[in-house]
Scaffold this active site. Structure first.
Site, PDB file in Angstrom:
ATOM      1  N   MET A 137      41.380   6.110  28.559  1.00 18.49           N
ATOM      2  CA  MET A 137      40.177   5.984  27.733  1.00 18.49           C
ATOM      3  C   MET A 137      38.886   6.221  28.525  1.00 18.49           C
ATOM      4  O   MET A 137      37.922   6.741  27.979  1.00 18.49           O
ATOM      5  CB  MET A 137      40.121   4.604  27.067  1.00 18.49           C
ATOM      6  CG  MET A 137      41.172   4.362  26.003  1.00 18.49           C
ATOM      7  SD  MET A 137      41.241   5.597  24.686  1.00 18.49           S
ATOM      8  CE  MET A 137      39.665   5.435  23.887  1.00 18.49           C
ATOM      9  N   LYS A 162      39.781  -0.391  14.757  1.00 19.94           N
ATOM     10  CA  LYS A 162      40.489   0.834  14.350  1.00 19.94           C
ATOM     11  C   LYS A 162      40.033   1.258  12.953  1.00 19.94           C
ATOM     12  O   LYS A 162      40.014   0.465  12.016  1.00 19.94           O
ATOM     13  CB  LYS A 162      41.979   0.534  14.336  1.00 19.94           C
ATOM     14  CG  LYS A 162      42.864   1.626  13.811  1.00 19.94           C
ATOM     15  CD  LYS A 162      42.954   2.811  14.741  1.00 19.94           C
ATOM     16  CE  LYS A 162      43.683   2.507  16.016  1.00 19.94           C
ATOM     17  NZ  LYS A 162      43.518   3.549  17.059  1.00 19.94           N
ATOM     18  N   TYR A 176      44.762  17.667  23.843  1.00 25.47           N
ATOM     19  CA  TYR A 176      46.053  16.967  23.811  1.00 25.47           C
ATOM     20  C   TYR A 176      47.156  17.992  24.076  1.00 25.47           C
ATOM     21  O   TYR A 176      47.106  19.105  23.541  1.00 25.47           O
ATOM     22  CB  TYR A 176      46.256  16.307  22.431  1.00 25.47           C
ATOM     23  CG  TYR A 176      47.213  15.136  22.475  1.00 25.47           C
ATOM     24  CD1 TYR A 176      46.827  13.933  23.039  1.00 25.47           C
ATOM     25  CD2 TYR A 176      48.510  15.241  21.981  1.00 25.47           C
ATOM     26  CE1 TYR A 176      47.703  12.854  23.104  1.00 25.47           C
ATOM     27  CE2 TYR A 176      49.384  14.174  22.040  1.00 25.47           C
ATOM     28  CZ  TYR A 176      48.976  12.983  22.602  1.00 25.47           C
ATOM     29  OH  TYR A 176      49.841  11.913  22.671  1.00 25.47           O
TER      30      TYR A 176
HETATM   31  N1  LIG Z   1      51.163   7.556  25.744  1.00 24.00           N
HETATM   32  C1  LIG Z   1      51.425   7.314  24.467  1.00 24.00           C
HETATM   33  O1  LIG Z   1      52.487   7.659  23.939  1.00 24.00           O
HETATM   34  C2  LIG Z   1      50.396   6.585  23.650  1.00 24.00           C
HETATM   35  C3  LIG Z   1      50.727   6.085  22.391  1.00 24.00           C
HETATM   36  C4  LIG Z   1      49.759   5.347  21.698  1.00 24.00           C
HETATM   37  C5  LIG Z   1      48.482   5.193  22.239  1.00 24.00           C
HETATM   38  N2  LIG Z   1      48.205   5.757  23.443  1.00 24.00           N
HETATM   39  C6  LIG Z   1      46.903   5.585  24.085  1.00 24.00           C
HETATM   40  O2  LIG Z   1      46.635   4.200  24.154  1.00 24.00           O
HETATM   41  C7  LIG Z   1      45.248   4.005  24.200  1.00 24.00           C
HETATM   42  C8  LIG Z   1      44.883   2.963  23.162  1.00 24.00           C
HETATM   43  O3  LIG Z   1      45.097   3.506  21.874  1.00 24.00           O
HETATM   44  P1  LIG Z   1      44.788   2.629  20.562  1.00 24.00           P
HETATM   45  O4  LIG Z   1      44.886   3.517  19.382  1.00 24.00           O
HETATM   46  O5  LIG Z   1      45.592   1.379  20.624  1.00 24.00           O
HETATM   47  O6  LIG Z   1      43.253   2.273  20.829  1.00 24.00           O
HETATM   48  P2  LIG Z   1      42.184   1.760  19.774  1.00 24.00           P
HETATM   49  O7  LIG Z   1      42.750   0.654  18.980  1.00 24.00           O
HETATM   50  O8  LIG Z   1      41.619   2.943  19.084  1.00 24.00           O
HETATM   51  O9  LIG Z   1      41.080   1.132  20.740  1.00 24.00           O
HETATM   52  C9  LIG Z   1      40.416   1.894  21.703  1.00 24.00           C
HETATM   53  C10 LIG Z   1      40.455   1.118  23.010  1.00 24.00           C
HETATM   54  O10 LIG Z   1      39.869   1.880  24.048  1.00 24.00           O
HETATM   55  C11 LIG Z   1      38.849   1.126  24.679  1.00 24.00           C
HETATM   56  N3  LIG Z   1      37.842   2.069  25.145  1.00 24.00           N
HETATM   57  C12 LIG Z   1      37.209   2.992  24.415  1.00 24.00           C
HETATM   58  N4  LIG Z   1      36.395   3.730  25.205  1.00 24.00           N
HETATM   59  C13 LIG Z   1      36.537   3.236  26.459  1.00 24.00           C
HETATM   60  C14 LIG Z   1      35.971   3.562  27.715  1.00 24.00           C
HETATM   61  N5  LIG Z   1      35.077   4.551  27.847  1.00 24.00           N
HETATM   62  N6  LIG Z   1      36.345   2.835  28.792  1.00 24.00           N
HETATM   63  C15 LIG Z   1      37.245   1.840  28.678  1.00 24.00           C
HETATM   64  N7  LIG Z   1      37.829   1.495  27.508  1.00 24.00           N
HETATM   65  C16 LIG Z   1      37.461   2.180  26.428  1.00 24.00           C
HETATM   66  C17 LIG Z   1      38.337   0.190  23.605  1.00 24.00           C
HETATM   67  O11 LIG Z   1      37.699  -0.913  24.180  1.00 24.00           O
HETATM   68  P3  LIG Z   1      36.564  -1.751  23.409  1.00 24.00           P
HETATM   69  O12 LIG Z   1      37.262  -2.788  22.570  1.00 24.00           O
HETATM   70  O13 LIG Z   1      35.792  -2.337  24.496  1.00 24.00           O
HETATM   71  O14 LIG Z   1      35.792  -0.788  22.558  1.00 24.00           O
HETATM   72  C18 LIG Z   1      39.666  -0.190  22.952  1.00 24.00           C
HETATM   73  O15 LIG Z   1      40.352  -1.135  23.720  1.00 24.00           O
HETATM   74  C19 LIG Z   1      44.616   5.362  23.983  1.00 24.00           C
HETATM   75  O16 LIG Z   1      44.304   5.917  25.231  1.00 24.00           O
HETATM   76  C20 LIG Z   1      45.733   6.165  23.347  1.00 24.00           C
HETATM   77  O17 LIG Z   1      45.594   7.545  23.530  1.00 24.00           O
HETATM   78  C21 LIG Z   1      49.139   6.442  24.155  1.00 24.00           C
END
Ligand SMILES: NC(=O)c1ccc[n+]([C@@H]2O[C@H](COP(=O)([O-])OP(=O)(O)OC[C@H]3O[C@@H](n4cnc5c(N)ncnc54)[C@H](OP(=O)(O)O)[C@@H]3O)[C@@H](O)[C@H]2O)c1
Length: 363
Positions: free
Chosen positions: A278, A358, A84
């Protein structure tokens, strides 16, 4: 464990030589704490361990908070892995957001009292520990009626959904957005926040066991359309719009094919915002997407937003989100796991047991 106001208890110091526990806490020290630490970057299940941390001094502007809950987010995993962009230098305590109850305050602290519910804002490193001592300025007081698992998870993902829906394209009731990774917490919040604005959502999820149930769950939250990637293996995905308008705004947190599908749904002049990766696969864009559709690609990073003058706006957004959560207008699935079972929660967060909700550590 009862909360302690240091000033109020200072009279007890020295009176009760039999009660060592109160004597230790009532001076200027936090209780002993348990924490998940890593001494080096690497695979999170290999480099993390649960340790006891000795009491630390609560100085006059400090607040000692007994943590109640903290999630394991993808970015927490990336920080431990060392990939990160902004991360603490090991040895470090894991975690970045959470919620706690004020346990003790230093003598110069007037804005917070023992028993108050607080979240770190802006979020900061080291929330995976049972007691945290930090300056009063990093704690944001929230309504005591907030369910702890929502308070613990509001700052990173729901706030991202809220900010992204405001920042890129002006949406009107009746418009539509398209997104992949719709089962993520960000994705679920986008669906519900869009619905509140009268905006439709087209959602893409990955093909996996339980995909049908996941689709139904997203529809219950208000998703208009939910497709697995394989369902969109078509010449023209727009045949699947089902009467919805072509979206001007799309969100991508997956990359690879899932990002291409978001692009295919966008109307001419549309914008795709990438905020996660992801699938760990790059975003590829056809030449024609630029020339004939004039698509724009943007990125979003919450941490950058928090370091701008929009930080106080973010605090207001958090309060608004917490109101919606208390009213049941924003919800998402979480699994609460006792802190001592950290490694099993981590395995689930790492996807070792298939797709899981989560993971939220409770203390
Ligand atoms: N840029 C920013 O400021 C920011 C802020 C917040 C979050 N994020 C990003 O947003 C994303 C979602 O975060 P979250 O905490 O909401 O997620 P989360 O609730 O932890 O859920 C994980 C998600 O990723 C999917 N996933 C996991 N492995 C995968 C793969 N190999 N291929 C495709 N999909 C996959 C899961 O799908 P399934 O349901 O099918 O398991 C689920 O939808 C992450 O990448 C996180 O780093 C970015």
């Amino acid at each position: 464990m009862a909360a302690i106001k240091l000033g109020a208890l200072s009279a007890l110091i020295g009176r009760s030589s039999r009660n060592n526990c109160v004597r230790a806490f009532s001076t200027v020290m936090s209780p002993p704490s348990k924490a998940v630490v890593y001494d080096q970057h690497g695979a999170p299940d290999k480099v993390t361990r649960l340790v006891e941390i000795a009491p630390v001094q609560v100085k006059e502007n400090d607040v000692c908070v007994k943590m109640l809950a903290a999630p394991i987010n993808p970015s927490d995993i990336n920080r431990i892995e060392g990939v990160y962009p902004v991360r603490p230098q090991p040895p470090a305590v894991g975690g970045y957001e959470g919620v706690g109850q004020v346990y003790a305050v230093g003598n110069a602290v007037n804005s917070l009292s023992p028993g108050d519910l607080v979240i770190p804002f802006p979020p900061s490193f080291g929330t995976w520990q049972s007691y945290i001592v930090k300056d009063q300025s990093v704690w944001h007081k929230i309504n005591k009626d907030t369910p702890k698992e929502y308070a613990a998870t509001v700052t990173v993902n729901p706030l991202t959904a809220f900010a992204m829906l405001q920042d890129f394209v002006r949406l009107h009731p009746g418009d539509a957005i398209v997104q992949n990774g719709a089962t993520s917490i960000v994705g679920q919040c986008i669906i519900q926040l869009a619905l509140i604005q009268g905006v439709h959502s087209i959602n893409i999820i990955r093909d996996r066991p339980g995909a049908d149930e996941a689709k139904e769950n997203l529809k219950k939250l208000g998703a208009d359309q939910v497709f697995t990637e394989s369902q969109l293996n078509l010449k023209n995905v727009k045949d699947m719009l089902g009467g919805l308008p072509e979206p001007a705004l799309g969100f991508n947190c997956v990359g690879g094919n899932a990002a291409s599908l978001v692009l295919k749904f966008l109307r001419n002049g549309g914008t795709m915002v990438t905020y996660g990766g992801m699938a760990k696969k790059p975003v590829t864009v056809s030449t024609s997407s630029f020339i004939f559709k004039d698509l724009s690609l943007k990125g979003f990073w919450l941490q950058k937003l928090m370091s701008t003058d929009k930080a106080s706006e973010c605090k207001n957004m958090i309060d608004e989100l917490l109101n919606l959560m208390r009213d049941g207008k924003i919800k998402y699935e979480m699994e609460l796991v006792p802190f001592n079972d950290f490694h099993s929660a981590l395995d689930k967060a790492l996807g070792k047991q298939g797709s899981r909700p989560k993971q939220v550590l409770t203390f």
